[in-house]
Design an enzyme around this catalytic site. Structure first.
Site: not given
Lengths: 340, 340
Positions: B237, B124
């Protein structure tokens, strides 16, 4: 001694430190704005009245620990100095003034001796980084630093800490978080540091890390870049630090140096993935350092990770250490000159 | 098509994306472990039964979106491929296998054509960074990247998100937080990423950013270092990225390029100090990029800041985009070969 800004987060910590470190005190005056004056604070079992700051308040005061913000310092530091005091100022007002030493006692205690009445306490993130990387810089000069910070709400004051708790509680109850102290909700969120942006694209907090570190280290050649970020931690700042040297710096050598460095605590357990955390740095004097590793992107690079209590070592403790230095090295000013 | 790991956080997101993007589907099979089989999930108004994964489950399946972890992928990917399916695998099991393309559709769609049955979906943090910096790399090759990440609890799964909420609630009530899913309490705290540490001192998450980015970019010369950190954010994130080029890269040029780059949304308001935040990246397809500035520590350096939804673009969306690529470019395998 007097504390200017006694009722704030740093003021509270100053009182605790002066007591726990048995700082030699004849008298302690607590000063604050009109708004906060009249409160009473405990110190060594006594209840002390917080007085409003005024010209007279600085009579016969040898050291002023100022932590009431830049504009208060600009207004009152000169008055206190005129009365013979040494002002240890926690604001950014005088830090880059060439006549004002910027002191981290573990790094440049000798600079304190050159004071002309004011000594500046550096920015919190700068102090934490300085304590951790100075011992390495002594062995091999640092060429460049790339830093990214993880700064807690307490850096924006007690009200910001309270706001984050309220926002967090709201979100857990399915409500919208409200931001009034900080510009955006910080609960379960994060954002680039909310200090004013400069034309360079860097915010003031980042430029403090750049310029203050150079001044403290007495080295204008160190190249520094930083990205400062507020995170939903209540207290203690963390920093990811990438260091570049002229020749390789072995992680084991760095570990050995830092395990003996003043103000540093090496926190590394590679088996359990246990490294510095703000939870554990809170309330501690030391800067916790760990994850020291060879930078795989640069033969002369070294990576490290640190956490430190930015109210304590990043502000109050550093100021008290400077005051201790003044007493120990007899760097106070002759009060008789001005009281005569 | 089949989703393997349909009941997990990424599985849920895959269902949502296949519906909202009107992915052309003849049939959709939902597969999961014995433990999760028997549940029913909504898809385009229908209630679909989650079946236990088995050899037979892959009969007549053209594409498998696998997001049930590395060991499940290792067990079942070969079976599905033998039956004629293309497996788009979200685990790290096959990413560095030279026979498996590692694809970010905005970066290296052409790599998908070389698949031998398995296409890997990258890590990711790597996807988010790749989408943001690839358009710059196209104009001027990136020499070095120094990254620091701010990774949310959701990266460790739905249980970790739940744990952070419970810990937060406990702390707000003056109780001790309990850590069972993550190694340490994450509420109002943060710690270096909890993936296994390697002998290099880097954790696996960091090495994924290093190695996967090189593979995706088809460039083994880019030097990359990263510090990965878990922060008490529920979802999305963030990354502080320092880029080094061979010659200066003007921030305005970078801004212009990124404002038109696929999968990127430029989020910058310098007047209001408004930049990408995880709160706003959550649930969004784009990687939000901002704070683009000339690195003051390096003449050929550029700093930027990004946030992205790591369940969406960092996992599910990227996988669906790869599936769309397979359909669009006719890269599916002839099912008749194996069904014959």
């Amino acid at each position: 001694m007097a504390i200017l800004g006694a009722t704030g987060a740093v003021g509270t910590e100053l009182l605790e430190l002066l007591a726990s470190r048995n700082f030699p005190l004849a008298e302690l005056k607590l000063l604050a704005s009109e708004r906060s004056a009249g409160k009473r604070l405990n110190f060594r079992g006594e209840s002390l009245l917080v007085e409003p700051v005024s010209d007279r308040a600085f009579d016969k005061v040898d050291i002023v620990l100022a932590s009431a913000g830049g504009s208060t310092s600009k207004t009152w530091a000169g008055v206190a100095v005129d009365k013979g005091a040494v002002v240890i100022d926690n604001s950014s007002a005088f830090r880059m003034n060439p006549d004002v030493p910027l002191v981290v006692p573990e790094v440049n205690p000798q600079a304190a001796a050159k004071h002309k009445g004011i000594i500046a306490n550096p920015n919190c993130t700068t102090i934490l980084m300085s304590v951790a990387v100075w011992p390495l810089h002594q062995v091999q000069p640092i060429k460049r630093i790339v830093a990214a910070t993880y700064q807690s709400a307490s850096g924006a004051g007690a009200k910001a800490m309270e706001e984050v708790k309220i926002q967090t509680s709201a979100i857990l109850q399915g409500q919208e978080p409200v931001a009034e102290v900080l510009p955006y909700p910080l609960a379960f969120n994060l954002f680039p540091h909310n200090s004013p942006l400069t034309d360079s694209g860097y915010c003031e907090e980042e430029l403090k890390m750049v310029n203050e570190t150079r001044k403290i280290f007495g080295n204008q050649d160190i190249r520094i870049t930083a990205t400062c970020v507020r995170v939903p931690v209540l207290r203690a700042h963390s920093e990811a630090i990438n260091l570049e040297f002229d020749t390789p710096f072995s992680p084991d050598a760095a570990r050995e140096i830092l395990s003996q460095a003043p103000g540093v605590k090496l926190v590394e357990n590679w088996q359990t993935n246990y490294f510095p955390m703000p939870m554990e740095a809170s309330g501690k004097d030391e800067v916790l350092v760990g994850r020291i590793r060879q930078d795989i992107s640069h033969p002369c690079g070294l990576e490290l990770w640190l956490c430190g209590d930015q109210i304590r070592k990043g502000a109050a403790l550093n100021a008290v250490q400077i005051a201790e230095l003044l007493v120990e090295k007899n760097l106070m000013r002759p009060l008789s000159v001005v009281n005569g």
